[in-house]
Design a protein around this motif. Structure first.
Motif, PDB file in Angstrom:
ATOM      1  N   GLY A 191       0.776  -1.230   0.000  1.00 41.39           N
ATOM      2  CA  GLY A 191       0.000   0.000   0.000  1.00 41.39           C
ATOM      3  C   GLY A 191       0.808   1.281   0.000  1.00 41.39           C
ATOM      4  N   PHE A 192       2.122   1.193  -0.182  1.00 43.20           N
ATOM      5  CA  PHE A 192       2.941   2.402  -0.177  1.00 43.20           C
ATOM      6  C   PHE A 192       2.765   3.171  -1.485  1.00 43.20           C
ATOM      7  N   GLU A 193       2.696   4.500  -1.383  1.00 45.39           N
ATOM      8  CA  GLU A 193       2.594   5.362  -2.560  1.00 45.39           C
ATOM      9  C   GLU A 193       3.985   5.869  -2.909  1.00 45.39           C
ATOM     10  N   ALA A 194       4.630   5.202  -3.831  1.00 43.20           N
ATOM     11  CA  ALA A 194       5.997   5.546  -4.199  1.00 43.20           C
ATOM     12  C   ALA A 194       6.044   6.871  -4.946  1.00 43.20           C
ATOM     13  N   HIS A 195       7.226   7.501  -4.911  1.00 41.16           N
ATOM     14  CA  HIS A 195       7.416   8.769  -5.611  1.00 41.16           C
ATOM     15  C   HIS A 195       7.180   8.562  -7.110  1.00 41.16           C
ATOM     16  N   PRO A 196       6.386   9.434  -7.743  1.00 35.42           N
ATOM     17  CA  PRO A 196       6.063   9.245  -9.168  1.00 35.42           C
ATOM     18  C   PRO A 196       7.295   9.136 -10.063  1.00 35.42           C
ATOM     19  N   GLU A 197       8.345   9.923  -9.765  1.00 32.64           N
ATOM     20  CA  GLU A 197       9.547   9.864 -10.599  1.00 32.64           C
ATOM     21  C   GLU A 197      10.244   8.516 -10.454  1.00 32.64           C
ATOM     22  N   PHE A 198      10.226   7.991  -9.237  1.00 30.95           N
ATOM     23  CA  PHE A 198      10.832   6.672  -9.008  1.00 30.95           C
ATOM     24  C   PHE A 198      10.048   5.599  -9.757  1.00 30.95           C
ATOM     25  N   LEU A 199       8.734   5.680  -9.688  1.00 25.46           N
ATOM     26  CA  LEU A 199       7.900   4.716 -10.416  1.00 25.46           C
ATOM     27  C   LEU A 199       8.171   4.785 -11.912  1.00 25.46           C
ATOM     28  N   LYS A 200       8.320   5.992 -12.427  1.00 26.63           N
ATOM     29  CA  LYS A 200       8.578   6.161 -13.864  1.00 26.63           C
ATOM     30  C   LYS A 200       9.916   5.534 -14.248  1.00 26.63           C
ATOM     31  N   GLU A 201      10.952   5.787 -13.410  1.00 33.17           N
ATOM     32  CA  GLU A 201      12.268   5.213 -13.679  1.00 33.17           C
ATOM     33  C   GLU A 201      12.248   3.680 -13.612  1.00 33.17           C
ATOM     34  N   MET A 202      11.449   3.164 -12.686  1.00 35.87           N
ATOM     35  CA  MET A 202      11.455   1.720 -12.431  1.00 35.87           C
ATOM     36  C   MET A 202      10.435   0.952 -13.259  1.00 35.87           C
ATOM     37  N   GLU A 203       9.585   1.638 -13.970  1.00 34.11           N
ATOM     38  CA  GLU A 203       8.507   0.962 -14.691  1.00 34.11           C
ATOM     39  C   GLU A 203       9.003  -0.149 -15.611  1.00 34.11           C
ATOM     40  N   PRO A 204      10.075   0.069 -16.389  1.00 32.24           N
ATOM     41  CA  PRO A 204      10.531  -1.031 -17.268  1.00 32.24           C
ATOM     42  C   PRO A 204      10.949  -2.282 -16.498  1.00 32.24           C
ATOM     43  N   TYR A 205      11.497  -2.084 -15.301  1.00 30.65           N
ATOM     44  CA  TYR A 205      11.981  -3.220 -14.503  1.00 30.65           C
ATOM     45  C   TYR A 205      10.832  -3.879 -13.758  1.00 30.65           C
ATOM     46  N   LEU A 206       9.852  -3.083 -13.362  1.00 32.27           N
ATOM     47  CA  LEU A 206       8.653  -3.658 -12.750  1.00 32.27           C
ATOM     48  C   LEU A 206       7.917  -4.530 -13.757  1.00 32.27           C
ATOM     49  N   ASN A 207       7.998  -4.135 -15.023  1.00 33.07           N
ATOM     50  CA  ASN A 207       7.330  -4.900 -16.091  1.00 33.07           C
ATOM     51  C   ASN A 207       8.233  -5.978 -16.680  1.00 33.07           C
ATOM     52  N   ASN A 208       9.461  -6.087 -16.090  1.00 34.15           N
ATOM     53  CA  ASN A 208      10.398  -7.128 -16.519  1.00 34.15           C
ATOM     54  C   ASN A 208      10.784  -7.015 -17.991  1.00 34.15           C
ATOM     55  N   THR A 209      10.935  -5.752 -18.456  1.00 30.76           N
ATOM     56  CA  THR A 209      11.307  -5.583 -19.873  1.00 30.76           C
ATOM     57  C   THR A 209      12.783  -5.280 -20.052  1.00 30.76           C
ATOM     58  N   HIS A 210      13.470  -4.869 -18.949  1.00 26.38           N
ATOM     59  CA  HIS A 210      14.908  -4.591 -19.039  1.00 26.38           C
ATOM     60  C   HIS A 210      15.590  -5.200 -17.823  1.00 26.38           C
TER      61      HIS A 210
END
Length: 224
Positions: A191-210
């Motif tokens: 339930g943590f609301e991560a910093h939007p910039e961090f989420l943007k940077e990490m999105e490819p890795y969260l989606n396992n694309t890089h």
């Protein structure tokens, strides 16, 4: 607080005590706690100050004064009050944890590390002390100790969402995107609301694309 008769009866007893003994520090302290809980901070502050005016060694009153000054944005007075509290009661771990948080806000990193280590030595279950110590190491640029401290914190509190977020950020700074993604995912699940910039940077890795990448974004510091 003695709950017999409810809060109104408790307040009435303290008022009666002050009428019969106007200098009673305990009654002033107890009334101050009640007022603080009601958000009447200035009135509470007056009572706490009166409770310790005669030199009474009531460390709890100093801690509560520190809380009020924190709410008012006066970090110097927060530092002063908690410093006095631990002088009176040197084994009061929460006082050292509060000092560590204040020093972190004031960017007195070495002082923060010293008192946070003391807080943890006295009471290793204070999760916020671990969290702020990790952030102090991060503020100092010591990623290895920040990593080690976050890992120890999560051994104690494995479902602490902020801890997973902060550990993810340390792994991110060290370039370990797989572990960063793992802990960020866990933080989001909790339930943590991560910093939007961090989420943007990490999105490819969260989606396992890089597999890896570089970048920078803010981390989150914990309260007293």
């Amino acid at each position: 607080m003695d709950g017999s008769g409810g809060p109104n009866a408790f307040v009435e007893r303290q008022v009666n005590m002050l009428q019969s003994n106007p200098g009673c520090a305990t009654a002033k302290y107890n009334l101050g706690v009640m007022l603080m809980e009601q958000g009447r901070l200035e009135e509470a502050k007056t009572l706490f100050e009166e409770a310790i005016a005669d030199g009474t060694r009531m460390f709890e009153a100093y801690v509560n004064l520190g809380y009020i000054y924190f709410k008012q944005g006066n970090l110097e007075k927060v530092e002063e009050c908690n410093r006095l509290a631990v002088q009176i009661e040197p084994r009061y771990a929460r006082g050292y944890a509060n000092l560590g948080f204040v020093y972190l806000q004031m960017e007195k990193t070495d002082e923060a590390i010293e008192v946070l280590q003391k807080a943890i030595e006295l009471n290793p279950r204070i999760i916020q002390a671990w969290c702020n110590l990790a952030n102090a190491y991060l503020q100092k640029g010591d990623l290895d100790r920040a990593l080690e401290t976050n890992l120890k914190m999560l051994e104690i509190a494995p479902d602490f969402s902020l801890g997973h977020n902060n550990l993810a950020y340390v792994y991110y700074l060290k370039g370990d995107m797989n572990r960063a993604a793992e802990h960020l995912k866990r933080a989001l699940e909790l339930g943590f609301e991560a910093h939007p910039e961090f989420l943007k940077e990490m999105e490819p890795y969260l989606n396992n694309t890089h597999d890896r990448g570089n970048g920078h974004c803010p981390s989150t510091s914990s309260d007293a």
